[in-house]
Design a protein around this motif. Sequence first.
Motif, PDB file in Angstrom:
ATOM      1  N   SER A   1      15.147 -49.947  42.867  1.00 23.12           N
ATOM      2  CA  SER A   1      15.713 -50.036  41.521  1.00 23.12           C
ATOM      3  C   SER A   1      16.382 -48.709  41.148  1.00 23.12           C
ATOM      4  CB  SER A   1      14.608 -50.356  40.511  1.00 23.12           C
ATOM      5  OG  SER A   1      15.088 -50.199  39.182  1.00 23.12           O
ATOM      6  N   PRO A   2      17.558 -48.767  40.537  1.00 29.21           N
ATOM      7  CA  PRO A   2      18.245 -47.515  40.159  1.00 29.21           C
ATOM      8  C   PRO A   2      17.678 -46.879  38.897  1.00 29.21           C
ATOM      9  CG  PRO A   2      19.560 -49.416  39.510  1.00 29.21           C
ATOM     10  CD  PRO A   2      18.375 -49.967  40.248  1.00 29.21           C
ATOM     11  N   LYS A   3      16.819 -47.573  38.194  1.00 33.05           N
ATOM     12  CA  LYS A   3      16.296 -47.072  36.926  1.00 33.05           C
ATOM     13  C   LYS A   3      15.309 -45.940  37.157  1.00 33.05           C
ATOM     14  CE  LYS A   3      14.068 -48.537  32.609  1.00 33.05           C
ATOM     15  NZ  LYS A   3      13.433 -49.666  31.888  1.00 33.05           N
ATOM     16  N   ARG A   4      15.612 -44.793  36.575  1.00 38.80           N
ATOM     17  CA  ARG A   4      14.735 -43.633  36.715  1.00 38.80           C
ATOM     18  C   ARG A   4      13.484 -43.806  35.863  1.00 38.80           C
ATOM     19  NH1 ARG A   4      17.213 -39.389  39.183  1.00 38.80           N
ATOM     20  NH2 ARG A   4      15.658 -37.940  38.341  1.00 38.80           N
TER      21      ARG A   4
ATOM     22  N   ARG B   1      11.095 -48.701  41.439  1.00 41.70           N
ATOM     23  CA  ARG B   1      11.996 -47.589  41.783  1.00 41.70           C
ATOM     24  C   ARG B   1      11.963 -47.324  43.285  1.00 41.70           C
ATOM     25  NH1 ARG B   1      16.430 -44.411  40.519  1.00 41.70           N
ATOM     26  NH2 ARG B   1      16.087 -42.253  41.121  1.00 41.70           N
TER      27      ARG B   1
END
Length: 728
Positions: free
Chosen positions: A67-70, A63
Amino acid sequence: MQQFYAHSTDNLDKSDWQSLEEHLAGVASLAAEFASVFGAGEWGRNAGLLHDAGKATSQFVKRLEGSPKRVNHSTYGARQAQQSMGKLGLLLSYVIAGHHGGLPDGGAQETQLHFRLKNDKIPADVTLLSMCKNTPEVQLPFKIARDSAGFSLAFFTRMIFSCLTDADFLDTEAFCSPEKSKERLTPSTERTLTQLKNRLDHHLQGLQIQAKATTVNSIRQNILAQCRSAATLPAGFFSLTVPTGGGKTLSSLSFALDHAVAHGLNRIIYAIPFTSIIEQNAEVFQSILGKENVIEHHCNYKEKDKREDHAYDRKRGLASENWDAPVVVTTNVQFFESLFANKSSRCRKLHNIAHSVIILDEAQAIPADYLEPCLAALRELVEHYHCTVVLCTATQPALDDKSSLRMALPNIQEIIHKPHLLYQQLKRTDVSFIGTLTDECLAQRLNSEKQVLCIVSTKPQARAVFKQLSEQDGVFHLSTNMYPNHRRDVLSTVRKRLKAGKMCRVVSTSLVEAGVDLDFPVVYRAMAGLDSIAQAAGRCNREGLLKQLGKVIVFETEKQPSVPWMKRCITRASETLRALPNADPIGLNAMRRYFELLYDIQELDKKEIMTKLNRPLQSELILPFKEIAEQFKFIEDDNTGVIIETEQEAQKLVQQLRYSEHPRSVLRKLQQYTVSVRSLDFHELLKTGALELIDDQFPLLSNPSAYDERVGLCVDIGDVWNPNDLID
């Protein structure tokens, strides 16, 4: 072992990224320091160690790498608190789970704490760092009463939440914005308060040398001496009952500084119901103690234009976030709503209330609908957080009356030895009641006076009476239909005319009653509560310069106010006057009886805050933090602010607002040019085309004809345009 991080920079090699261990240790140290003030250092330390423990995963590293993943990083630490810290560990679970989004409600529904602890998905590879394993079982630092256990536990949880969120903000800021962090550095509070006490002593000595040998000045010196003497008494609840003109502003400050230094307390907090008083008091305090030592925190604060004031505005903005200042001057709304809030931005300051002297100026102004939870919060602060509370007012409410108040304040010590005698000595007005007056008859009476103030209960009546007055120079209207800067300009003009002995007739709503420095020989007041009548009397012969008593004339209006609370105040005032026909209607005996009657009702906790917090506790410790925060609102927020751009400065700010990527700071400045309107009136203005919504969200009055330079915003003429305003 993989390296984990809390915060990143632009350097891809990660050489200057903040390690997770460094951040957890830094936050734990600060939170422990903050919580140790009220004996809960271990709670603060554990909260700091676990709050970001869930970042020890490869997914969070990704992240930070872009990375866009929360990544859900708070639930992991909340579970650790629940599992490792005993029965009360759940309180830390609330704190850790909510340190970004706010303290959640307890319960099994989605988004509630217990649902999240059971069902939230967290990365499978989270590593429990060794530093996070040493979080032993915790105990409360004080005993709590069985019948108010829920309230006390919720209050304590908010305090720990405050310690954690402030520590988290500060440690993150030190890494991400080191220059901003350096601006916060301040000398030790103990040394500062001693220095401020010395400054005030020097100022008071100067005043004493310059003061003329008058009866009033002698009385003021006696009040000051009694305040200084009482400052050595043990911490607790005090009342300072001083009529208008007794010099209670400086006397209360003297008590607060002497008391804080004597008992090792950390700061002085003034909570005041009206921004007009805040601005006046802050200006007085800053002139004596130094501007940098007094933080003025309220929504109408106006940033200064002078270059030399910019540094103060920056410091004020930073200190307002967490009240890290020797003296804080704020509103009742800010003070009490923060004590029941659940968001980090509102709660962050709470730990700095502990070990403070709290001056409640105009203490009678606490809204009755919320009186019980407010009193319960004050009791918590005194009994468990080492605070002293001073109820400072000319119209002392009966907050110790156990017959009508379930949360009556215990052992209130009156600072003034003989307040009844003091009121006789400082009597400056005669109050008379004349029955019902029509608006026309009232206007005739006002037109017969050279200098007169008339206070009515509603904005429509203020406008109606004003229209009846002779149209000549020296006639003024004041209400919240006028934006703050407009009101300030009118008040400045009124003061100048009064001082010069020129004709001055003012019709106003109650906004001028408390703390606004006006001095009229004659005041008319529409029938109201006795405290309101007393406040109106405080604008009459204020300086005692008349050869005779000032005249306060109370009248009935043809149409009674429709607001239920106003009607109740009027009813209770009438009952008091009938019961005590020979008493001074604004004297201490009548005032005490009035408040006893006023508080003898069921709705002193309209939103049932106490009931919701003090339900029988189960082992799950289900507490409704979010629900309480949403319901505890002194001002029901169905109003909308409309920007008025009649002044050049407002026009400049509106242009900035149109193109600003970060409108919040511009909106703060525009509050000086904003009128708050009810939902019904707002929709009426929209319907008539009198409003423009900048970016579809910021209302601007686009019809200048709807704002009258004498009475302010006139919703009823929103559809009437000046033809010239329609030509671009």
